[in-house]
Design an enzyme around this catalytic site. Structure first.
Site, PDB file in Angstrom:
ATOM      1  N   ASP A  12      82.681 -26.779 -25.750  1.00 34.75           N
ATOM      2  CA  ASP A  12      82.515 -27.833 -26.747  1.00 34.75           C
ATOM      3  C   ASP A  12      81.056 -28.274 -26.700  1.00 34.75           C
ATOM      4  O   ASP A  12      80.432 -28.282 -25.633  1.00 34.75           O
ATOM      5  CB  ASP A  12      83.396 -29.038 -26.406  1.00 34.75           C
ATOM      6  CG  ASP A  12      84.873 -28.793 -26.664  1.00 34.75           C
ATOM      7  OD1 ASP A  12      85.243 -27.654 -26.996  1.00 34.75           O
ATOM      8  OD2 ASP A  12      85.660 -29.741 -26.509  1.00 34.75           O
ATOM      9  N   HIS A  19      83.641 -21.113 -21.097  1.00 35.81           N
ATOM     10  CA  HIS A  19      84.530 -19.962 -21.165  1.00 35.81           C
ATOM     11  C   HIS A  19      83.778 -18.717 -21.627  1.00 35.81           C
ATOM     12  O   HIS A  19      82.673 -18.809 -22.174  1.00 35.81           O
ATOM     13  CB  HIS A  19      85.671 -20.269 -22.142  1.00 35.81           C
ATOM     14  CG  HIS A  19      86.509 -21.449 -21.746  1.00 35.81           C
ATOM     15  ND1 HIS A  19      87.823 -21.329 -21.373  1.00 35.81           N
ATOM     16  CD2 HIS A  19      86.215 -22.780 -21.653  1.00 35.81           C
ATOM     17  CE1 HIS A  19      88.315 -22.531 -21.084  1.00 35.81           C
ATOM     18  NE2 HIS A  19      87.344 -23.422 -21.248  1.00 35.81           N
ATOM     19  N   SER A  35      76.245 -31.358 -19.859  1.00 36.54           N
ATOM     20  CA  SER A  35      74.832 -31.012 -19.966  1.00 36.54           C
ATOM     21  C   SER A  35      74.612 -30.115 -21.157  1.00 36.54           C
ATOM     22  O   SER A  35      74.970 -30.451 -22.269  1.00 36.54           O
ATOM     23  CB  SER A  35      74.350 -30.354 -18.673  1.00 36.54           C
ATOM     24  OG  SER A  35      72.958 -30.198 -18.695  1.00 36.54           O
TER      25      SER A  35
END
Length: 287
Positions: A96, A152, A254
Site C-alpha cells: 500500500d 509482497h 516508510s
C-alpha cells in the site's frame, strides 16, 4: 481538536523541525523499545494518540485486538482484503502506498522531488545494477504511518541475495524530500533484487527506512536489518515467491522504490499523489 493538531503539525517549517531537527537515531531506538511494551494502558494510550494524528483504519486487519503499539503497526490483513491482479503481463504493487515521483529513468538519473535528482549509483551502489536499469522505469511508493506496513512479491520470482546499506533516518515525507538533497541515498535501506520466473527480468525493490522506522524484517533471511546491524552487507539467500506472497515488513512505515529495466513500463493510471494498494497493477511487462 484533531483538525487543529493536524493543521499545526502539517505546517511545513514546524513539521520539518519536529521530525528532522531532533536526535533521529536516538528517537528511533527509543520508539522501537517503547512500541513493544505490552502493558494494556500504555498500548491503549499509544494507539489513541496515534489516531489523533492519522486516519487509522483497522477494518481490514486480521485481528482487532493487539498486544502492543508495535503489534498494531505490523498488523496482517484479513483474507481477501487485497485482491491481486493475476494477469501474467502485469507487475503488481508490492505494498500500500502513495505514488511519489515516477516514470522514466533518464540515463541513470532519478527524481526524488522537483529539482532534487539523484543517480542510481548514489542509491544502489552497484555499477552492474546501474547499467541494468539505465533508461528503465521507476516508481516511489510512500507508506504513511497509518497504512498497512507489509510488502509482497510483485510477481512470481526468486531472490538470491539482499544488500543492506546502513545510513541515517531522515523523515521521508514530501516536506523533507523537497528540502534534503539525495535523502533516499542517505537513509538506511535494503536492495532486494527479484528475478522474475517468466522472462528473467530483474525487478529491484528498495525499502528505505526513516525516523522511527529504521527496522526492516524479511521472511527469507534470519537477520533483522536495523541501525545496530553491521554486516555482512550482502546476504546470500534462495527464496521463491508467488505473486502477492508476503516478503517482509517495516516496523512502522516508510518508502519502497521499485526499479524496472527498459521495456517494462508504468501503467497509464500510475500517477503522482495517487493512492495505490498492494495487489493493484503497477507495471506492464513486455509481450
Amino acid at each position: 481538536m484533531r483538525k487543529l493538531i493536524a493543521r499545526f503539525v502539517l505546517q511545513e517549517d514546524i513539521n520539518f523541525l519536529l521530525t528532522n531537527r531532533v536526535p533521529r537515531q536516538l528517537l528511533t531506538r527509543f520508539m522501537g523499545w517503547f512500541s513493544k511494551i505490552e502493558q494494556p494502558l500504555v498500548r491503549d494510550l499509544s494507539i489513541a494518540t496515534w489516531q489523533l494524528f492519522a486516519d487509522l483504519d483497522l477494518s481490514d486487519a486480521r485481528q482487532t485486538k493487539f498486544r502492543s503499539l508495535h503489534d498494531c503497526f505490523t498488523r496482517q490483513l484479513r483474507d481477501g482484503a487485497r485482491p491481486l491482479d493475476h494477469d501474467p503481463k502485469i507487475l503488481i504493487s508490492p505494498c500500500d502506498g502513495i505514488v511519489g515521483t515516477c516514470g522514466a529513468i533518464v540515463g541513470t538519473k532519478v527524481i526524488q522531488a522537483k529539482g532534487f535528482p539523484y543517480t542510481l549509483l548514489d542509491l544502489l551502489g552497484d555499477p552492474a545494477l546501474v547499467e541494468y536499469y539505465r533508461d528503465g522505469s521507476y516508481v516511489t511508493l510512500r507508506l504513511t504511518s497509518s497504512m498497512y506496513h507489509r510488502f509482497h512479491a510483485p510477481h512470481d520470482c526468486r531472490v538470491e541475495k539482499v544488500t543492506y546499506i546502513s545510513g541515517d533516518t531522515w523523515n521521508v515525507n514530501p516536506i523533507a524530500l523537497r528540502r534534503v538533497e539525495k535523502l533516499f541515498c542517505k537513509n538506511e535501506r535494503a536492495l532486494i533484487v527479484t528475478v522474475l520466473a517468466a522472462g528473467n527480468q530483474r525487478i529491484t525493490l528498495v525499502p528505505v527506512a526513516a525516523i522511527i522506522v529504521a527496522s526492516i524484517r524479511l521472511h527469507f533471511i534470519d537477520v533483522l536489518l536495523h541501525l545496530r546491524y553491521r554486516g555482512p552487507n550482502v546476504i546470500a539467500c534462495q527464496a521463491n515467491f508467488a505473486k502477492g506472497e508476503e516478503m517482509g515488513w517495516f516496523q512502522h512505515g516508510s518508502t519502497i522504490i521499485v526499479f524496472a529495466p527498459k521495456g517494462v513500463t508504468l501503467r497509464d493510471g500510475v500517477i503522482e499523489s495517487k493512492a495505490i494498494r498492494m495487489g493493484q497493477s503497477l507495471f506492464d511487462l513486455p509481450h
